[in-house]
Design an enzyme around this catalytic site. Structure first.
Site, PDB file in Angstrom:
ATOM      1  N   ASP A 487     -22.380  38.782  54.262  1.00 38.37           N
ATOM      2  CA  ASP A 487     -23.549  38.283  54.993  1.00 38.37           C
ATOM      3  C   ASP A 487     -23.539  38.676  56.458  1.00 38.37           C
ATOM      4  O   ASP A 487     -24.567  38.606  57.133  1.00 38.37           O
ATOM      5  CB  ASP A 487     -23.553  36.741  54.941  1.00 38.37           C
ATOM      6  CG  ASP A 487     -24.254  36.209  53.711  1.00 38.37           C
ATOM      7  OD1 ASP A 487     -25.135  36.908  53.188  1.00 38.37           O
ATOM      8  OD2 ASP A 487     -23.915  35.095  53.283  1.00 38.37           O
TER       9      ASP A 487
HETATM   10  C1  GLC Z   1     -20.352  33.108  52.062  1.00 38.83           C
HETATM   11  C2  GLC Z   1     -21.632  33.226  51.255  1.00 38.83           C
HETATM   12  C3  GLC Z   1     -21.594  34.411  50.332  1.00 38.83           C
HETATM   13  C4  GLC Z   1     -21.189  35.648  51.053  1.00 38.83           C
HETATM   14  C5  GLC Z   1     -19.885  35.448  51.811  1.00 38.83           C
HETATM   15  C6  GLC Z   1     -19.498  36.630  52.641  1.00 38.83           C
HETATM   16  O1  GLC Z   1     -19.322  32.700  51.239  1.00 38.83           O
HETATM   17  O2  GLC Z   1     -21.875  32.061  50.521  1.00 38.83           O
HETATM   18  O3  GLC Z   1     -22.857  34.594  49.733  1.00 38.83           O
HETATM   19  O4  GLC Z   1     -21.076  36.673  50.127  1.00 38.83           O
HETATM   20  O5  GLC Z   1     -20.013  34.330  52.653  1.00 38.83           O
HETATM   21  O6  GLC Z   1     -20.290  36.766  53.773  1.00 38.83           O
HETATM   22  C1  GLC Z   2     -22.392  32.927  58.147  1.00 42.88           C
HETATM   23  C2  GLC Z   2     -21.011  32.963  57.568  1.00 42.88           C
HETATM   24  C3  GLC Z   2     -21.013  33.505  56.175  1.00 42.88           C
HETATM   25  C4  GLC Z   2     -22.045  32.812  55.367  1.00 42.88           C
HETATM   26  C5  GLC Z   2     -23.395  32.809  56.039  1.00 42.88           C
HETATM   27  C6  GLC Z   2     -24.381  32.014  55.239  1.00 42.88           C
HETATM   28  O1  GLC Z   2     -22.888  34.197  58.324  1.00 42.88           O
HETATM   29  O2  GLC Z   2     -20.124  33.707  58.345  1.00 42.88           O
HETATM   30  O3  GLC Z   2     -19.734  33.337  55.613  1.00 42.88           O
HETATM   31  O4  GLC Z   2     -22.163  33.459  54.145  1.00 42.88           O
HETATM   32  O5  GLC Z   2     -23.298  32.278  57.315  1.00 42.88           O
HETATM   33  O6  GLC Z   2     -25.570  31.755  55.859  1.00 42.88           O
END
Ligand code: GLC
Ligand code: GLC
Length: 814
Positions: A487
């Site tokens: 993300d």
């Molecule tokens: C969080 C989110 C997931 C994403 C991950 C890496 O765990 O829930 O959807 O893939 O972060 O950013």
């Molecule tokens: C932030 C976090 C990530 C998560 C995301 C969800 O970017 O670092 O882990 O998946 O928020 O909105």
């Protein structure tokens, strides 16, 4: 240092002191009514949706961290002293304390001044209520004259509004107190047809429903005035902060015991039958009363608890293993499976790190959560798949999230995460492999929750893959969009204004930045689709996806391979990321995992090369880091990943979700010792001894462990709601132990550590019980199978005849 211990026979973790490094929590409920409960009875409850139907209030990021919950106060009426049997909120030093977290229940037992108190909290199956079964025992030699007070604070339903819109909310709170039951009915007079109730099995000495009347002005929960004085004020809430508190007087002779039950529940009435009498504004209680009466009887509460316990015995019984390693046994047989149920239910919505307000059910997250859950209740996985796919966009993309209450795609986070749709193919494939239910492919499912847009699920899968093919970049790799699995890799975001959301801001048109991760995921999804198309006898689709996958592989070798590992991405300027050319972010874990899972490099030796690079650059004793070197500053063109201080979260933290991909990859290349070593490094039970460093619960996985660039290397955060649960379950059960469901039967193909001489598994699969015993007779990974006394060729056991109930499998590894 430990704060408790595992009782594997009871399937419980027992916390022996209340001051754990963080609240160590558990979940109540596994269907529609849920609660979070900490080891000091903190937490809250909700019906279906932690944002839209919150029953009780909880203030996140409080100080102390965990205040507000399912509180009880005991008062010695002779001396006037009082205490909390769950330690919080009075924090009186208890003579004994123990918290047992089990599957869907928590029991907190303590003793103070000779009075023993034990409270069992759980949610009966099929009901939208929770039971607190309190047993008080007078273990002193004297007669005791006690007061027991309960205390909860009601949330005015919409948790977001509740914590922001005070100008309105301070005026709308309403309750009724009838026959000693407290009814919370805020907004019932207008558009709500639901209310909450809080009941007690005993005749009350008093009650309170107005918070400040109970606490006293300027008092906290640690010092309620009513408890101090020993007299409830019988307050009726009009606006402000409605609460529920019962006061029960308890006289116990020496050695005497008494059980008192509280129930907190959610109830809906038909819209046209809300009031009784109909012309009044009084809540119609006809249909709720029998429920209340039922569960206030100890025998019925006990029966409900036993059913819950049996339910979990059956669910966990679907996969039981005996290996030489205790941590493996306990995680696979109990805790990892349990956590998979919780992540399946909650997605990333409600934990002690997720407020229940910010996020609903994630599209990619829920599809992955299925992987660890589907064998327990395939029917529920089926329903989830259909809900998710109904939020798919017509162009094959996806709403990133939906609200569990409405089941509608949630526009707050929008879409454009270009990996999302491919996960649906993986989720559906896992469901079919487990259940053999091919009919799901023919179910008509809406797009964008729009009536009339229904198409068979199979078509949804086709559009999912087409979505990637419609979005290829300059190197013919998939465009990354807003982000892929990571993300925080926001290559089109270019956010330079504080407060902008990295998740929704996009400043570039997104026609350049590409993801090698999505390329690998696409190949994997195409392989699953080919298996599905084969069954459908759809040669055209089968050929199409095989060709597309082969082409994508070629593209990866041309532009995604860096010589010693897979590259990560190309940015908006066409510059490579995750390469020796970079000074920071030279190597990332995600493409190594996903590309090898898709089979890339297994034949030509590059997979082993990539895995050796992971071992050299990313592995630490606490797990494998997401990338190296960490980003030392904020890079506009990389986005949120570089916003985190080095070693945390996606910026070189040990993002546990990705570790099992490497375990699986190591199994695929036949290195059982390496796979299991990585498994052990992040196994929470194996980290129990370092709880003061790890900080999170030793019975569940956390999303992140601080990486080696962080000053707190080894410290975990974001426990419970993480894809780590499902993927670790898949890694250990399907790859290391090698018991893998397939379209045509169960495969047995272990890749275990060299030191293991044998293990046994009992696995329910498509209604048949497989009893599998595995022995090592040589140092390699070659497997020969004997099924019900006959040796078979290959490692896939074809489906047995209809009437078969048990299949016995002997596997020998040489
Ligand atoms: C969080 C989110 C997931 C994403 C991950 C890496 O765990 O829930 O959807 O893939 O972060 O950013
Ligand atoms: C932030 C976090 C990530 C998560 C995301 C969800 O970017 O670092 O882990 O998946 O928020 O909105």
């Amino acid at each position: 240092m430990k704060y408790g211990y595992f009782d594997d026979a009871a399937r419980e973790y027992i916390i022996v002191r209340p001051d754990t490094p963080l609240p160590w929590i558990n979940y109540l409920g596994c269907e529609e009514y849920f609660g979070l409960i900490s080891n000091t009875a903190g937490g809250y409850s909700f019906y279906k949706d932690a944002r839209l139907r919150r029953l009780t209030r909880y203030r996140y990021n409080n100080s102390p961290l965990d205040v507000g919950g399912r509180y009880l106060y005991l008062r010695d009426n002779k001396s006037g002293s009082y205490w909390s049997p769950s330690w919080m909120p009075t924090r009186t030093k208890l003579d004994e304390y123990e918290c047992r977290h089990g599957q869907g229940y928590t029991i907190i037992t303590s003793k103070f001044n000779g009075i023993k108190s034990s409270t069992r909290y759980f949610v009966p199956l099929g009901e939208s209520l929770e039971i607190w079964q309190v047993t008080l025992t007078n273990e002193s030699r004297a007669v005791s004259d006690l007061s027991l007070f309960s205390a909860i604070e009601f949330c005015l339903w919409d948790a977001n509004d509740d914590s922001t819109n005070f100008q309105r909310n301070y005026s709308i709170g309403q309750v009724e107190i009838v026959d000693d039951v407290i009814y919370h009915k805020t907004e019932y007079r207008e558009r709500r047809d639901h209310f909450a109730y809080f009941a007690c099995s005993e005749k009350l000495a008093g009650f309170d429903t107005q918070r400040e009347a109970f606490l006293g002005n300027y008092h906290g929960w640690n010092q309620p005035q009513v408890v101090e004085t020993g007299a409830s004020s019988n307050s009726e809430a009009h606006g402000w902060q409605p609460i529920g508190s019962h006061h029960v007087k308890v006289h116990l002779k020496a050695g005497e015991q008494k059980q008192i039950i509280f129930i907190l529940g959610y109830h809906e009435n038909p819209k046209d039958d809300k009031f009784d009498p109909p012309t009044s504004q009084i809540v119609n209680k006809k249909s709720v009363k029998p429920i209340i009466e039922k569960y206030l009887q100890p025998a019925n509460a006990d029966k409900a608890f036993n059913s819950l316990h049996d339910y979990w015995t059956t669910l966990l019984g679907k996969f039981q293993v005996t290996t030489p390693d205790t941590h493996t046994n306990r995680m696979v047989n109990i805790w990892n499976a349990y956590q998979c149920m919780v992540t399946f239910n909650m997605s990333r919505s409600a934990s002690y790190f997720e407020s229940g307000i910010g996020r609903g059910m994630g599209f990619r997250d829920s599809n992955q959560d299925l992987l660890g859950f589907v064998h327990m209740i395939p029917e529920r996985a089926r329903e989830r798949i259909l809900d998710l796919s109904a939020t798919q966009l017509k162009n094959g993309g996806a709403f990133h999230q939906y609200q569990p209450l409405t089941k509608r795609g949630n526009n707050d986070v929008g879409s454009g995460f270009n990996d999302d749709p491919a996960w649906l193919v993986l989720g559906v494939a896992a469901y079919i492999k487990e259940s053999g239910d091919w009919s799901i492919l023919d179910v008509p499912v809406q797009y964008e929750n729009e009536a009339g847009s229904e198409m068979p699920l199979y078509e949804h899968l086709q559009r999912s893959l087409q979505y990637t093919l419609d979005r290829l970049g300059p190197n013919r790799l998939p465009l990354i969009g807003r982000a892929d699995w990571n993300d925080c890799l926001n290559l089109n975001c270019f956010s330079d204004t504080p407060g902008q959301s990295f998740q929704t801001t996009t400043n570039k048109d997104g026609k350049v930045a590409e993801s090698i991760f999505i390329a690998g995921l696409f190949v994997l999804a195409c392989q699953e689709m080919a298996g599905i198309a084969k069954y459908k006898n759809d040669k055209a689709e089968g050929n199409k996806v095989q060709k597309a996958a082969a082409e994508m592989e070629k593209t990866v070798w041309a532009s995604g391979w860096d010589g010693d590992w897979f590259r990560r991405a190309y940015d908006n300027f066409g510059h490579v990321l995750g390469s020796k050319e970079n000074t920071e972010g030279r190597i990332f874990i995600e493409p190594q995992g996903i590309c090898i899972m898709a089979g890339l490099g297994v034949e030509n030796g590059n997979a082993v090369k990539a895995l050796d690079s992971v071992a050299e650059h990313l592995a630490t004793p606490h797990g494998i880091i997401l990338q190296q070197p960490a980003f030392s500053q904020y890079y506009l063109h990389l986005g949120e990943i570089s916003s985190y201080p080095p070693g945390y979260k996606e910026n070189a933290g040990i993002f546990c979700h990705t570790n099992p991909w490497i375990m699986i990859a190591e199994s695929i290349v036949g290195r059982g010792d390496k796979a299991f070593d990585y498994y052990k490094r992040i196994n929470p039970s194996a980290r129990e001894e370092i709880s003061e460093l790890h900080k999170c619960e030793p019975y569940v996985y956390a999303q992140m462990i601080a990486g080696k660039d962080a000053p707190t290397h080894g410290e975990a955060k974001n426990s419970w709601l993480t894809g780590t649960a499902a993927w670790n379950y898949a890694a250990i059960t399907q790859y290391i132990l090698g018991i893998r469901p397939g379209f045509d039967g169960l495969e047995v193909k272990p890749v275990i550590p060299s030191g293991w001489s044998d293990f046994e598994v009992v696995r329910s699969y498509r209604g048949v019980r497989y009893e599998i015993s595995v022995k090592r007779a040589g140092a390699g990974n070659a497997v020969s199978l004997e099924v019900d006394g006959k040796s078979i060729s290959g490692t896939i056991i074809s489906l047995p005849k209809k009437e078969t109930s048990t299949v016995r499998v002997k596997a020998v590894i040489r």
